[in-house]
Structure formats: C-alpha cells, structure tokens
Design an enzyme around this catalytic site. Structure first.
Site, short mmCIF file in Angstrom:
data_model
loop_
_atom_site.label_atom_id
_atom_site.label_comp_id
_atom_site.label_asym_id
_atom_site.label_seq_id
_atom_site.Cartn_x
_atom_site.Cartn_y
_atom_site.Cartn_z
N GLU A 2 -10.38 -6.72 -1.26
CA GLU A 2 -9.24 -7.63 -1.10
C GLU A 2 -9.41 -8.67 0.01
O GLU A 2 -8.53 -8.84 0.85
CB GLU A 2 -7.97 -6.81 -0.88
CG GLU A 2 -7.71 -5.85 -2.03
CD GLU A 2 -6.56 -4.88 -1.78
OE1 GLU A 2 -5.91 -4.97 -0.74
OE2 GLU A 2 -6.32 -4.03 -2.66
N GLU A 41 -8.69 0.39 -10.73
CA GLU A 41 -7.41 0.97 -10.28
C GLU A 41 -6.33 0.72 -11.35
O GLU A 41 -5.28 0.14 -11.06
CB GLU A 41 -6.99 0.34 -8.94
CG GLU A 41 -8.05 0.44 -7.87
CD GLU A 41 -7.62 -0.08 -6.51
OE1 GLU A 41 -6.41 -0.28 -6.28
OE2 GLU A 41 -8.50 -0.30 -5.66
O1 G3I Z 1 -0.45 10.22 5.12
C1 G3I Z 1 0.88 9.79 5.47
C2 G3I Z 1 1.73 10.96 5.72
O2 G3I Z 1 1.24 11.65 6.84
C3 G3I Z 1 3.17 10.49 5.95
O3 G3I Z 1 4.01 11.58 6.10
C4 G3I Z 1 3.65 9.63 4.75
C5 G3I Z 1 5.03 9.06 4.97
O4 G3I Z 1 5.31 8.05 4.03
O5 G3I Z 1 2.77 8.57 4.59
C6 G3I Z 1 1.46 8.98 4.32
O6 G3I Z 1 0.64 7.89 4.19
C7 G3I Z 1 0.79 7.15 2.99
C8 G3I Z 1 -0.54 7.18 2.24
O7 G3I Z 1 -0.47 6.33 1.13
C9 G3I Z 1 -0.91 8.58 1.77
O8 G3I Z 1 0.06 9.06 0.87
C10 G3I Z 1 1.16 5.74 3.37
O9 G3I Z 1 2.46 5.70 3.91
C11 G3I Z 1 1.10 4.84 2.15
O10 G3I Z 1 1.24 3.48 2.57
C12 G3I Z 1 -0.25 4.98 1.49
O11 G3I Z 1 -0.26 4.18 0.32
C13 G3I Z 1 -1.52 3.96 -0.26
C14 G3I Z 1 -1.79 2.46 -0.26
O12 G3I Z 1 -3.03 2.23 -0.93
C15 G3I Z 1 -1.85 1.90 1.15
O13 G3I Z 1 -2.44 0.66 1.17
C16 G3I Z 1 -1.47 4.47 -1.69
O14 G3I Z 1 -1.35 5.89 -1.68
C17 G3I Z 1 -2.73 4.07 -2.44
O15 G3I Z 1 -2.58 4.35 -3.81
C18 G3I Z 1 -2.96 2.57 -2.29
O16 G3I Z 1 -4.17 2.23 -2.93
C19 G3I Z 1 -4.50 0.83 -2.92
C20 G3I Z 1 -6.01 0.73 -2.99
O17 G3I Z 1 -6.61 1.47 -1.95
C21 G3I Z 1 -6.47 -0.72 -2.95
N1 G3I Z 1 -5.82 -1.50 -3.97
C22 G3I Z 1 -4.37 -1.42 -4.02
C23 G3I Z 1 -3.92 0.05 -4.12
C24 G3I Z 1 -2.43 0.14 -4.26
O18 G3I Z 1 -1.79 -0.34 -3.12
#
Ligand code: G3I
Length: 366
Positions: free
Chosen positions: A161, A269
């Site tokens: 990205e 994805e």
């Molecule tokens: O791990 C913490 C946890 O400790 C906490 O309690 C919780 C509270 O909300 O958050 C957890 O972290 C989250 C993490 O996912 C794991 O579940 C984050 O808030 C959340 O922002 C994060 O989101 C991820 C996102 O990337 C962040 O950029 C998504 O799971 C994941 O599917 C997403 O994947 C991205 C690709 O890497 C790149 N392309 C876009 C795609 C979708 O956004």
C-alpha cells in the site's frame, strides 16, 4: 423414577445435539473443496489468526485452502522488537500448522506505513531516523524476519500500500517511509529482500487497483521499478470489493495491465462486502438485513469475479480469501466497529452460502 426421567431427557437432548452437529459436519464434508476445485488453475488460500487454528476450524481450513496468509501476526507491529531479535510467537504457531499440513505460506508484510510501531522510525531518544539509519533498520529487520521464515514462506508482500488513493500524488506521501526516504524506499526494499533470499518470490501488494487512476499509478510505479531491475515477481491485487461497485471489466483491465509488464498476479485479500462503501444507513446494524436477495446478488458478483479469474488462470498463481468465514472477517469492524458484514463465501457457522456455490460453479464453465 425422577432420576430415570432426568437421564432420559439428558440422553435425548445430547442425541439431538449430536445429530445437529453431525448434520453440520456432514454438510461440510459433502460440499466440494475449494482448493481441489481450482487446483488446475491457481492456489486457493485464506487469511487466518493463530488462535483460530483450533479443532472447530481446522477441518474447514484443510478442506478448502492450500495456502495461508497471516492476517496480522507477521506484520511489523507483531514481529518487530527494538533488540532486533524478533517476536515470533504466535506466528510460529501458524508456521507449525502450515508445516504439519503441508500448506503454503504467504508472507505478509515487510514494509508498510500501517501496523508498524512508531519506534521503528526513531532512535532510542525518540528522534526520527535519517534515510541511512532507516535503511539499516530495514535491512536488519528483513534479515531477522526473512531468515526466520525462510524454510516455509514461499513469497513476501515486500511493500504494501505505497500508492496514494486519489489526487495528483502517485505515492502515499504521509507514510514515514516516503517522508524519510522518498519513493526510492521501494527499490531499496525489493533489492534488500532479494539479497537476503534470492529464491523467495517478491510482490507489491495494494487495494483499490481496479480504480483506473490508481491502476495507472501502479503501472507507472512498477514500470519505473522494473526499468531499474527491481526484483519484483508479481503484484497482489488485494480484492476488498463490494457487491455495488465491483466491475468485472475493470478486474480484467487490471490483470491485463500487470500481466503485460511480465508480472505474476495474485488475488491476495479477497472479500465482497454487501454494504455500499458510501452507505451511512447501513452503519446502523438494526436497520439493515442480509436478505436472501442480497445473498443471491453477492453470489452473482462472486461468480463474475471467478469467471474473470478462471479466464486468466495462466496469469494468476493464487487467490486468497481474507478470512475463513463471516464470523472472523475484518469487515465486521470496518468502517465502524461491530457493523456486521457478510463478505465471505461461508457464513458465521462456516456453512457454505450461495456465493460458495456460485464460485464452484464458475469453474465448471471452463
Ligand atoms: O490485537 C488487539 C487486541 O489486543 C485488542 O484488544 C483489540 C481491540 O480492538 O484490537 C486488536 O488489534 C486489532 C487487530 O486487527 C487484531 O485483531 C486492531 O485493533 C485492528 O485494527 C486490526 O485490524 C487489522 C487491520 O488489517 C489493521 O490494519 C485486520 O484484522 C486485518 O484484517 C487488516 O488486514 C489488512 C491487510 O493487512 C492489508 N490490506 C487491508 C486489510 C484490511 O484492512
């Protein structure tokens, strides 16, 4: 007498539960396997979190996917440690699972503005690194991570990205990578990755690539990189699409554009939101229902996707769904936390939806 009645009731309830479970398990076992269906064409993969690799999900994962991507646990915020040693638990659980079951593993992701700790870009005193210091850190980090996963990861999303979504700018100028190094960090990242592991396949990965403007930026960027002999093997078209705006024609044009550059294409994805990207009303879950008409429309759109993918199978090496079922999709928290979405071919019980069947049927057309 009462005791006997109670045990009869317990027996009756548990046999009902057993029958219900059995029906679900049987349904799972009787439907076609996604990876077996598409094996002649491309790999089918899925994004997972290590804690999901449990007894409940494992049969589903093994039945439908032959490739895994770490949804979060191989990103810099999960792996990077200032002491340079790397934090490899829980990613190693994913590695162990992949090895045990003979699955391929995509590495996601090395150089990204997001999910990279602020400390990655500063020294111990909190001062921003200069370009040379950041390149040294990039090299140390990549060496640590790529060496660790060397025997199992077959490809890396080296840069994720880097492109701007709209406007005149080609690059995402607010990224710390761009701010400190300018656009040359991309070439440097690919060269560094290739030097560390000359055998692993290296990808540029991004979303929004069906948009003609962003696609043009991607093509210009990749052309420039390839002209300087950047060791890029392919492009990851992420594929976070929705049933309202997805266009099979634009997907075809995007595949054409990257294949013409001599690059491998992967869909890295894939999911298909049922909400319109601009629909504020759908942010209120109570006012919105996933009707069977919407499910049917989603199935039509998934069929359109796979018709294009099958037609271009010789240019596509892998298709990865972003989540094992609607239950575990990031879409449920985007653009607002707990706004339900239904973007995957399997429902919240991992049962196949109409979209699953339309995907499988799209193969039989070829
Ligand atoms: O791990 C913490 C946890 O400790 C906490 O309690 C919780 C509270 O909300 O958050 C957890 O972290 C989250 C993490 O996912 C794991 O579940 C984050 O808030 C959340 O922002 C994060 O989101 C991820 C996102 O990337 C962040 O950029 C998504 O799971 C994941 O599917 C997403 O994947 C991205 C690709 O890497 C790149 N392309 C876009 C795609 C979708 O956004």
């Amino acid at each position: 007498m009462l005791k006997k009645l109670a045990s009869a009731i317990v027996l009756w309830v548990s046999s009902l539960l057993f029958l219900a479970m059995d029906a679900h398990t049987q349904e799972q076992a009787n439907i076609p396997s996604l990876w077996e269906t598409f094996t002649p064409m491309f790999d089918i993969g899925v994004a997972v979190e290590p804690h999901l690799l449990n007894d409940e999900n494992t049969p589903h994962i093994l039945r439908h996917y032959r490739s895994l991507t770490a949804e979060n646990c191989m990103k810099p915020n999960a792996l990077y440690r200032p002491d340079g040693r790397g934090h490899f638990e829980p990613a190693d659980r994913l590695v162990a699972f992949a090895k045990e079951h003979g699955l391929r593993l995509r590495g996601h992701t090395l150089v990204w503005h997001n999910q990279t700790p602020a400390g990655f870009f500063t020294d111990e005193a909190g001062n921003q690194l200069d370009k040379d210091a950041l390149y040294a850190r990039m090299e140390a980090y990549m060496t640590c991570v790529m060496e660790h996963f060397r025997d199992v990861v077959y490809c890396w999303d080296v840069v994720n990205e880097a492109l701007a979504d709209g406007g005149e700018e080609t690059y995402r100028v607010e990224s710390p990578w761009y701010k400190i190094c300018g656009k040359e960090f991309l070439l440097r990242a690919f060269q560094t990755a290739h030097r560390i592991d000359p055998d692993v396949r290296l990808y540029y990965n991004d979303y929004g690539l069906l948009n003609p403007d962003k696609r043009a930026k991607a093509v210009a960027m990749l052309k420039e990189l390839l002209a300087t002999d950047a060791p890029i093997f392919g492009v990851g078209i992420q594929g976070h699409w929705d049933i309202h705006t997805f266009s099979p024609q634009e997907l075809q044009k995007t595949i054409d554009a990257f294949a013409e550059l001599g690059l491998d294409v992967q869909i890295t994805e894939l999911d298909m939101s049922v909400h319109h990207p601009g629909n504020r009303e759908a942010l209120d879950g109570e006012k919105w229902e996933y009707t069977s008409e919407i499910e049917a429309r989603q199935a039509e759109v998934y069929a359109q996707v796979f018709e294009v993918l099958c037609r271009n199978a010789d240019r596509i090496s892998s298709v990865t769904f972003w989540g094992i079922s609607d239950q575990y999709s990031w879409r449920n928290d985007f653009p607002k936390k707990n706004r339900p979405d239904y973007a995957l071919p399997f429902d919240r019980n991992s049962s196949p939806k109409k979209g699953f069947y339309s995907i499988v049927e799209s193969f039989s057309e070829f």
